[in-house]
Design an enzyme around this catalytic site. Sequence first.
Site, PDB file in Angstrom:
ATOM      1  N   ASP A  64      89.413  44.392  52.155  1.00 13.99           N
ATOM      2  CA  ASP A  64      88.964  44.360  50.711  1.00 13.99           C
ATOM      3  C   ASP A  64      89.396  45.841  50.117  1.00 13.99           C
ATOM      4  OD1 ASP A  64      86.827  42.607  49.174  1.00 13.99           O
ATOM      5  OD2 ASP A  64      86.705  44.512  48.330  1.00 13.99           O
ATOM      6  N   ASN A 112      92.042  35.313  49.919  1.00 15.28           N
ATOM      7  CA  ASN A 112      90.713  35.062  49.081  1.00 15.28           C
ATOM      8  C   ASN A 112      90.784  35.915  47.805  1.00 15.28           C
ATOM      9  OD1 ASN A 112      88.120  33.632  48.575  1.00 15.28           O
ATOM     10  ND2 ASN A 112      87.583  35.846  48.943  1.00 15.28           N
ATOM     11  N   TYR A 153      94.171  33.339  33.707  1.00 14.12           N
ATOM     12  CA  TYR A 153      93.547  32.878  35.193  1.00 14.12           C
ATOM     13  C   TYR A 153      94.141  31.443  35.521  1.00 14.12           C
ATOM     14  CZ  TYR A 153      90.003  31.829  38.716  1.00 14.12           C
ATOM     15  OH  TYR A 153      89.546  31.769  39.697  1.00 14.12           O
ATOM     16  N   LYS A 193      96.652  30.511  39.078  1.00 15.44           N
ATOM     17  CA  LYS A 193      96.153  29.549  39.985  1.00 15.44           C
ATOM     18  C   LYS A 193      96.965  28.347  40.098  1.00 15.44           C
ATOM     19  CE  LYS A 193      92.585  31.999  41.360  1.00 15.44           C
ATOM     20  NZ  LYS A 193      92.520  32.624  42.703  1.00 15.44           N
ATOM     21  N   THR A 204      79.412  33.788  42.125  1.00  9.27           N
ATOM     22  CA  THR A 204      79.816  34.852  43.041  1.00  9.27           C
ATOM     23  C   THR A 204      80.088  35.880  41.807  1.00  9.27           C
ATOM     24  OG1 THR A 204      82.059  34.432  42.480  1.00  9.27           O
ATOM     25  CG2 THR A 204      80.946  33.093  44.371  1.00  9.27           C
TER      26      THR A 204
END
Length: 258
Positions: free
Chosen positions: A36, A84, A150, A154, A185
């Site tokens: 990360d 991810n 976005y 994707k 999240t």
Amino acid sequence: MDLTGKVALVTGSASGIGAAASRRLAAAGAHVVVADRDGDAAELVAGEIGGTARVADVTDPEAVAALVAAAEEVQGHLDVVLLNAGITSGQSGIADLDLAGYRAIMGVNLDHVVFGLAAAVPALRRAGGGRIVATASLAGLVPMPGDALYTASKHAVVGYVRSAAPVLATEGIVVNAVCPGFADTPLIARAKAQFGDFPLLTAEDVAAAVEAILERGEPGECWFVQPGREPAPYGFRGVPGPKGAGAPPPVDWETGRD
């Protein structure tokens, strides 16, 4: 899921879906490399699950390659990769296009998946095969008005996964995408109040779907994840071809260059 003796690499794993998936992979026996940009948070997750923390800018191909190398160093092989890391754009991407923001979202959401496959595939070949899951989104299957960038990023991930999977399947490398709907999240933290009573997924819901994909996903499948429904492969409709023609021939674009 039994991953005893396996090594897994998870990007964007210091919080949310990545952290939940890292915990689940570790519980199944894998040694997880928690990668990360937030080093302190990555250390916390890695310490909790007995994994290895690494700090990386996933938009940098050399940094992604270094993550794969670090994962291989743990036990001499790499077996599972969850790409991810992801961000939202914070703009419509139409009339108010901000170039820096556009480059940022494409770098994290799309480039890092491409760099991840390019770096991970040789390692998985050395291991005799393995699994790669890219975190896409329901916005990779249907349009999401209000965030065209976005959605574009994707959709590109879904198309890349579906195109790469048949080639890699012949080598024992299975590539899939997980396509969750809205999940509670940090990614939606600033906009969460706008959802009201709309049902949201938890990070654990998505991590459970990742486990299901790793257990029984077929090459190129893109699994939707929605509250109250069992995760499953999305059923893509075939595109009509030329009338009277069969399947298109395979094309080797390398030989077609000037």
